[in-house]
Scaffold this motif. Structure first.
Motif, PDB file in Angstrom:
ATOM      1  N   GLY A 191       0.841  -1.208   0.000  1.00  0.00           N
ATOM      2  CA  GLY A 191       0.000   0.000   0.000  1.00  0.00           C
ATOM      3  C   GLY A 191       0.871   1.250   0.000  1.00  0.00           C
ATOM      4  O   GLY A 191       0.637   2.186  -0.767  1.00  0.00           O
ATOM      5  N   SER A 192       1.911   1.257   0.849  1.00  0.00           N
ATOM      6  CA  SER A 192       2.782   2.441   0.904  1.00  0.00           C
ATOM      7  C   SER A 192       3.480   2.648  -0.431  1.00  0.00           C
ATOM      8  O   SER A 192       3.604   3.770  -0.915  1.00  0.00           O
ATOM      9  N   LEU A 193       3.931   1.545  -1.023  1.00  0.00           N
ATOM     10  CA  LEU A 193       4.646   1.674  -2.302  1.00  0.00           C
ATOM     11  C   LEU A 193       3.717   2.237  -3.375  1.00  0.00           C
ATOM     12  O   LEU A 193       4.102   3.133  -4.136  1.00  0.00           O
ATOM     13  N   ILE A 194       2.502   1.735  -3.421  1.00  0.00           N
ATOM     14  CA  ILE A 194       1.580   2.197  -4.459  1.00  0.00           C
ATOM     15  C   ILE A 194       1.273   3.682  -4.254  1.00  0.00           C
ATOM     16  O   ILE A 194       1.262   4.462  -5.214  1.00  0.00           O
ATOM     17  N   ARG A 195       1.091   4.085  -3.008  1.00  0.00           N
ATOM     18  CA  ARG A 195       0.819   5.518  -2.755  1.00  0.00           C
ATOM     19  C   ARG A 195       1.997   6.363  -3.224  1.00  0.00           C
ATOM     20  O   ARG A 195       1.831   7.389  -3.868  1.00  0.00           O
TER      21      ARG A 195
END
Ligand code: SF4
Length: 372
Positions: free
Chosen positions: A176-180
């Protein structure tokens, strides 16, 4: 007296040995004199080099011969010895060197020495081992087979890791952090030219073709929390740029993309390549892989995916190995997933979630376990 000889395997050569009808182990030409000392009835201690574990005891059925017949994907290994398995562990239960602390003649210490002390004993093969050391491996394998327990789970390592990670769960959702973060970057216009680089290299995967998680993966709740590819260098801007450029390039012209892969494979002198060190399959990637299969059947690809429905569309090729990643959200579907494939070149790994205590039934049902 029967002698014990160390015999080195990689995961690939072990799988190929087990699946061969005429079972042989192979050595380089330089080892011929040593191999000729091995007699019918002697024992071979099968040791997996990449994971540094003892996995089986084999018995020699035929003494050394020299053959130029191409038999394995990792090299010719022309000096060959016939062997059969007499006792074997599944890879997740294979025994670590430290399990023999105080037992092996070269490990008579209280604490595990640095690897330099013992690695000389597992550096090359065939290597004659003291009978008592060979028998120690053989007896240990018997014990594991009889108890049905995995010594690597009993060691408590996984439990320690589970409790250490539990406190950190809020910091998870790596994907999730990477996609954000990825969404904030401009990563959609690329200049593709004859020198465009497509391979990456890192310590975990070696050389790999990588694609962006954001655009190609179908992350499960477990991979969201554990994906090694969503952190550190793989998540840096240069790495993300290369992954997105690969996707763009492959979608625009999968065959040209495949030609770049082939060029870099040859240039780096590789003997295998991981497809999806990170990221997953998509339609054009299948076209690129097919192009490589047809035009360069000698190239060995280890194709990692969580998208079985796409991986199952690839034609069988003896040099292409399909590695399907499972976790607790997918393990119940393993039989159904396996049935999508009409060949045996399919391997299953299992990613353990930090909150999970992995069951023995799971360990026995897959080829490889990852504990983050
Ligand atoms: S499929 Fe693999 S690379 Fe993609 S998010 Fe899951 S663990 Fe990461």
């Amino acid at each position: 007296m029967k002698n014990y000889w160390l015999c080195l395997f990689t995961g690939t050569s072990w799988a190929q040995f087990l699946s061969a009808e005429e079972k042989q182990v192979g050595f380089n030409k330089t080892q011929i004199k040593q191999a000729q000392k091995i007699s019918k009835g002697d024992y071979l201690i099968a040791y997996l080099t990449k994971v540094s574990r003892f996995v089986a005891i084999l018995e020699v059925t035929d003494e050394a011969v020299v053959s130029d017949e191409q038999k394995w994907t990792e090299g010719l290994f022309p000096v060959r010895i016939g062997a059969k398995v007499i006792k074997q562990l599944p890879i997740p239960s294979a025994i670590t060197m430290s399990a023999f602390l105080g037992t092996f003649s070269f490990l008579k210490t209280d604490e595990m020495p640095v690897s330099g002390v013992w690695s000389a004993h597992v550096r090359s093969s065939p290597r004659r081992w003291k009978v008592e050391d060979g028998e120690a491996v053989s007896v240990f394998i018997d014990k594991i087979i009889e108890s049905g327990e995995n010594p690597n789970l009993k060691s408590g390592v996984s439990k320690q890791k589970v409790s250490r990670k539990r406190g950190d769960l809020k910091k998870l959702n790596r994907v999730g952090s990477l996609i954000r973060r990825t969404k904030k970057l401009t990563l959609d216009e690329f200049d593709i030219n004859p020198t465009t680089k497509v391979l990456s290299r890192n310590q975990v995967t070696g050389y790999a073709v990588n694609f962006p998680i954001q655009k190609t993966c179908r992350p499960t709740p477990v991979c969201k929390d554990t994906c090694y590819f969503a952190v550190k260098l793989n998540a840096s801007i240069p790495a993300l740029t290369l992954q997105h450029r690969n996707l763009y390039f492959c979608q625009q012209d999968p065959e040209e993309f495949a030609r770049h892969v082939i060029y870099e494979y040859d240039n780096a002198g590789l003997n295998y390549l991981r497809w999806n060190g990170g990221g997953d399959l998509f339609d054009e990637a299948l076209i690129a892989i097919e192009y490589i299969r047809i035009n360069r059947p000698d190239i060995v690809l280890w194709i990692v995916s969580r998208k079985a429905e796409l991986a199952a569309q690839l034609h069988f090729h003896r040099n292409h190995f399909i590695h399907l990643s499972l976790d607790r959200s997918l393990i119940d579907q393993k039989s159904q997933i396996r049935s999508m494939f009409k060949h045996d070149q399919v391997f299953f790994s299992y990613q353990v979630h930090p909150e999970e205590t992995v069951q023995t039934s799971v360990v026995e049902n897959v080829d490889l376990i990852f504990i983050t």
